[in-house]
Design an enzyme around this catalytic site. Structure first.
Site, PDB file in Angstrom:
ATOM      1  N   GLU A 163       0.824  -1.214   0.000  1.00 41.30           N
ATOM      2  CA  GLU A 163       0.000   0.000   0.000  1.00 41.30           C
ATOM      3  C   GLU A 163       0.858   1.265   0.000  1.00 41.30           C
ATOM      4  O   GLU A 163       0.395   2.352   0.357  1.00 41.30           O
ATOM      5  CB  GLU A 163      -0.976  -0.031   1.183  1.00 41.30           C
ATOM      6  CG  GLU A 163      -1.813  -1.317   1.221  1.00 41.30           C
ATOM      7  CD  GLU A 163      -3.278  -1.164   0.813  1.00 41.30           C
ATOM      8  OE1 GLU A 163      -3.828  -0.077   0.937  1.00 41.30           O
ATOM      9  OE2 GLU A 163      -3.868  -2.180   0.355  1.00 41.30           O
ATOM     10  N   HIS A 231      -3.657   1.720   7.887  1.00 37.30           N
ATOM     11  CA  HIS A 231      -2.307   1.991   7.393  1.00 37.30           C
ATOM     12  C   HIS A 231      -1.491   2.529   8.572  1.00 37.30           C
ATOM     13  O   HIS A 231      -2.041   3.200   9.458  1.00 37.30           O
ATOM     14  CB  HIS A 231      -2.297   3.061   6.287  1.00 37.30           C
ATOM     15  CG  HIS A 231      -2.903   2.624   4.991  1.00 37.30           C
ATOM     16  ND1 HIS A 231      -3.755   3.422   4.264  1.00 37.30           N
ATOM     17  CD2 HIS A 231      -2.770   1.484   4.288  1.00 37.30           C
ATOM     18  CE1 HIS A 231      -4.121   2.785   3.160  1.00 37.30           C
ATOM     19  NE2 HIS A 231      -3.544   1.609   3.154  1.00 37.30           N
ATOM     20  N   CYS A 348      -2.498  11.341   4.040  1.00 33.93           N
ATOM     21  CA  CYS A 348      -2.924  10.384   2.994  1.00 33.93           C
ATOM     22  C   CYS A 348      -2.950  11.044   1.629  1.00 33.93           C
ATOM     23  O   CYS A 348      -2.719  10.395   0.606  1.00 33.93           O
ATOM     24  CB  CYS A 348      -4.338   9.880   3.254  1.00 33.93           C
ATOM     25  SG  CYS A 348      -4.572   9.023   4.794  1.00 33.93           S
TER      26      CYS A 348
HETATM   27  O1  SUG Z   1      -7.706   2.904   1.239  1.00 34.71           O
HETATM   28  N1  SUG Z   1     -10.428   5.065   1.646  1.00 34.71           N
HETATM   29  C1  SUG Z   1      -8.998   4.875   1.570  1.00 34.71           C
HETATM   30  C2  SUG Z   1      -8.306   5.837   2.479  1.00 34.71           C
HETATM   31  C3  SUG Z   1      -6.806   5.813   2.280  1.00 34.71           C
HETATM   32  C4  SUG Z   1      -6.076   6.622   3.272  1.00 34.71           C
HETATM   33  N2  SUG Z   1      -4.686   6.619   2.993  1.00 34.71           N
HETATM   34  C5  SUG Z   1      -3.709   6.575   3.913  1.00 34.71           C
HETATM   35  N3  SUG Z   1      -3.943   6.239   5.159  1.00 34.71           N
HETATM   36  N4  SUG Z   1      -2.514   6.804   3.524  1.00 34.71           N
HETATM   37  C6  SUG Z   1      -8.612   3.436   1.892  1.00 34.71           C
HETATM   38  O2  SUG Z   1      -9.199   2.846   2.816  1.00 34.71           O
HETATM   39  C7  SUG Z   1     -12.745   4.731   0.918  1.00 34.71           C
HETATM   40  C8  SUG Z   1     -13.521   4.525  -0.362  1.00 34.71           C
HETATM   41  C9  SUG Z   1     -14.999   4.337  -0.179  1.00 34.71           C
HETATM   42  O3  SUG Z   1     -15.409   3.818   0.855  1.00 34.71           O
HETATM   43  O4  SUG Z   1     -15.732   4.728  -1.079  1.00 34.71           O
HETATM   44  C10 SUG Z   1     -11.253   4.499   0.722  1.00 34.71           C
HETATM   45  O5  SUG Z   1     -10.837   3.853  -0.196  1.00 34.71           O
END
Ligand code: SUG
Length: 417
Positions: A163, A231, A348
Site C-alpha cells: 500500500e 495503514h 494520505c
Molecule cells: O484505502 N479510503 C482509503 C483511504 C486511504 C487513506 N490513505 C492513507 N492512510 N494513507 C482506503 O481505505 C474509501 C472509499 C470508499 O469507501 O468509497 C477508501 O478507499
C-alpha cells in the site's frame, strides 16, 4: 543539486463518493451511502496545497485517474453501463486521491545507484484500489521520466499486498543525508485485514538497492489495526530526525527505538501515551495523519486536520507539546473534511518525494497561480454532489469524464487521457 522534500497531492477527482468500500477503515464504513461533495472536496484539497506553499514548501500534484475504469471492467467481462454493484462503485472510486498509497519512495541518498526509486503500490487488498496502479504507473513514468535521477518500478506481484508510502517512514538528519528506512507491515488486525505484507516491503527494499543495515521491517501492532489503523500513517509519521508515533503503533516499539538510536545521532521519538490520547481518539481525529514538515524557516510544523482541534484529548496534547521543548514547534490546521469522511487525512493526500524539483516534469509542480487555474477548472466542471444511488446515471458519467479531460487540458497532460 538541491534536494528538497516535494509533496505531491492527489487532486480529488470528480467522482469522489461514499460507497463504504474499505472494510477496516472506520470512516469509510460509517459514511457509506452519504451524499458526497466532489467540488468542495477538490477545493479543500487545493487549499491544503496553498497552505503548504505559504509555508515555503515545494508542491506537486497528481491527476485523478480515468473513472469509471472501463479497461478494468472490460477485463472482468463487463461494461460500466451493464455491471452490478459492487463493481460499479469500485470502477468509479476516486481513491487515487490518497497519493500516500501511490508508491513507496526511496530518495537518492539511500539507494545503491544514487537515483530516487519509486515502486508503484499494487493495492491488491481492496478491489476498488487494486485497479489504480496502471494509471498511477503511467503518471509516475511521466512525472519522474528523467532516468538519470529516477527509477520507477512496476508493482510487486499481487501475491503480496503493498500500500505504498503509507506504510513506510524515512528518518534522516536532513532530507539530503542518507537515511534509515522503516517498512511497517501487518500480520493480523483482529477482525480487520492487514494490508501491507512483509514480503512486499522486503522486495521493495531490495529493488530500491537499500543498504540492509539501514532498513528495518517493523510489525504494526494488531491492536492498532483492530482499532482502525488500516495503514501505519494513521498512527505514526516521521520527518527528518523525528518519529512521531502513538504508543500502540508498533508490535515492538523498543526494536524501532534501538535501531534508530544506534544509527542516527540526534534521533528523537515523540511518543503519545495511550493514557493521554486513547488510540480511538488518535484514529478518529487523525492526529498522526498529519503532514510533519520542515519549512525553510526551520520550525518543524505539524499540519493536522480540523478534526484534531475538535478532539479534546488530542488538542490538549498538541497544545502542551507545542508549548514545551519538543521538536515540533508549530501546528497548522487544514480542512479536508470530505476526504476525512472516507478515512483520508492530510498525510494520505500526499506522496513525499525528496528530489531536486528541477528534475521533475514541471507540469506536475504547482505555484499559487496554477492552483488558481485548477480551482477554476474544478468550480466549472466538478459535480456539486454525488448520491450513490445515481452512480451509473449517464449524465453523471459524462460529467465525470468531461471534468477530468478539462483538467488534463489545463495541465497540458492530455497524453494521460
Ligand atoms: O484505502 N479510503 C482509503 C483511504 C486511504 C487513506 N490513505 C492513507 N492512510 N494513507 C482506503 O481505505 C474509501 C472509499 C470508499 O469507501 O468509497 C477508501 O478507499
Amino acid at each position: 543539486m538541491a534536494l528538497r522534500e516535494i509533496n505531491f497531492d492527489g487532486i480529488i477527482g470528480p467522482s469522489h463518493n461514499y460507497a463504504g468500500l474499505s472494510f477496516g477503515n472506520l470512516a469509510s464504513t460509517r459514511n457509506a451511502g452519504q451524499v458526497s461533495q466532489p467540488r468542495a472536496a477538490a477545493l479543500q484539497g487545493l487549499d491544503k496545497m496553498r497552505a503548504n506553499l505559504a509555508l515555503g514548501l515545494v508542491q506537486g500534484v497528481f491527476v485523478p485517474l480515468s473513472r469509471p475504469n472501463r479497461d478494468w471492467l472490460a477485463s472482468l467481462g463487463t461494461t460500466y453501463e451493464e455491471c452490478e454493484q459492487p463493481l460499479a462503485a469500485a470502477a468509479m472510486s476516486a481513491s487515487a486521491m490518497w497519493a500516500a498509497n501511490a508508491a513507496t519512495v526511496s530518495p537518492a541518498p539511500d539507494t545503491r545507484d544514487g537515483r530516487t526509486h519509486l515502486t508503484v503500490a499494487n493495492l491488491r487488498t481492496m478491489p476498488h484500489r487494486s485497479h489504480e496502479w496502471p494509471g498511477t504507473l503511467a503518471q509516475l513514468r511521466v512525472a519522474f521520466g528523467n532516468d538519470r535521477h529516477f527509477a520507477v518500478h512496476d508493482p510487486v506481484p499481487p501475491a503480496f499486498g503493498d500500500e505504498g508510502a503509507a506504510n513506510h517512514m524515512r528518518i534522516a538528519s536532513n532530507h539530503g543525508e542518507p537515511g534509515l528506512e522503516l517498512f511497517v507491515y501487518g500480520v493480523t488486525g483482529g477482525a480487520f485485514p492487514a494490508r501491507q505484507h512483509l514480503q512486499a516491503s522486503k522486495a521493495i527494499a531490495r529493488l530500491h538497492g537499500l543498504d540492509p543495515e539501514r532498513a528495518l521491517f517493523v510489525e504494526q501492532s494488531e491492536a492498532a489495526i483492530a482499532a482502525g489503523a488500516f495503514h501505519n500513517d494513521v498512527v505514526a509519521v516521521a520527518n527528518e530526525n523525528v518519529l512521531f508515533a502513538h504508543e500502540l503503533a508498533f508490535a515492538d516499539r523498543s526494536q524501532v527505538v534501538a535501531f534508530c538510536e544506534e544509527r542516527l545521532s540526534g534521533f528523537e521519538l515523540v511518543e503519545v501515551p495511550a493514557a493521554e490520547v486513547p488510540i480511538g481518539d488518535a484514529i478518529a481525529s487523525y492526529l498522526f495523519n498529519a503532514q510533519l514538515v520542515t519549512p525553510p524557516d526551520g520550525e518543524m510544523t505539524l499540519v493536522v486536520p480540523s478534526e484534531a482541534r475538535e478532539t479534546p484529548t488530542v488538542w490538549s496534547w498538541i497544545e502542551r507539546h507545542i508549548a514545551g521543548n519538543g521538536p515540533i514547534r508549530r501546528v497548522e490546521v487544514v480542512d479536508v473534511r470530505q476526504s476525512m469522511a472516507n478515512g483520508g487525512g492530510p498525510a494520505c493526500l500526499r506522496l513525499r518525494v525528496v528530489a531536486d524539483p528541477e528534475t521533475v516534469d514541471p507540469r506536475f509542480i504547482v505555484d499559487d497561480a496554477k492552483l488558481d487555474r485548477l480551482s477554476e477548472v474544478v468550480r466549472q466542471n466538478w459535480p456539486v454532489e454525488i448520491d450513490n444511488a445515481d452512480l451509473q446515471t449517464p449524465a453523471l458519467v459524462s460529467d465525470v469524464e468531461r471534468a477530468r479531460s478539462a483538467l488534463l487540458e489545463e495541465l497540458d497532460l492530455t497524453e494521460l487521457s
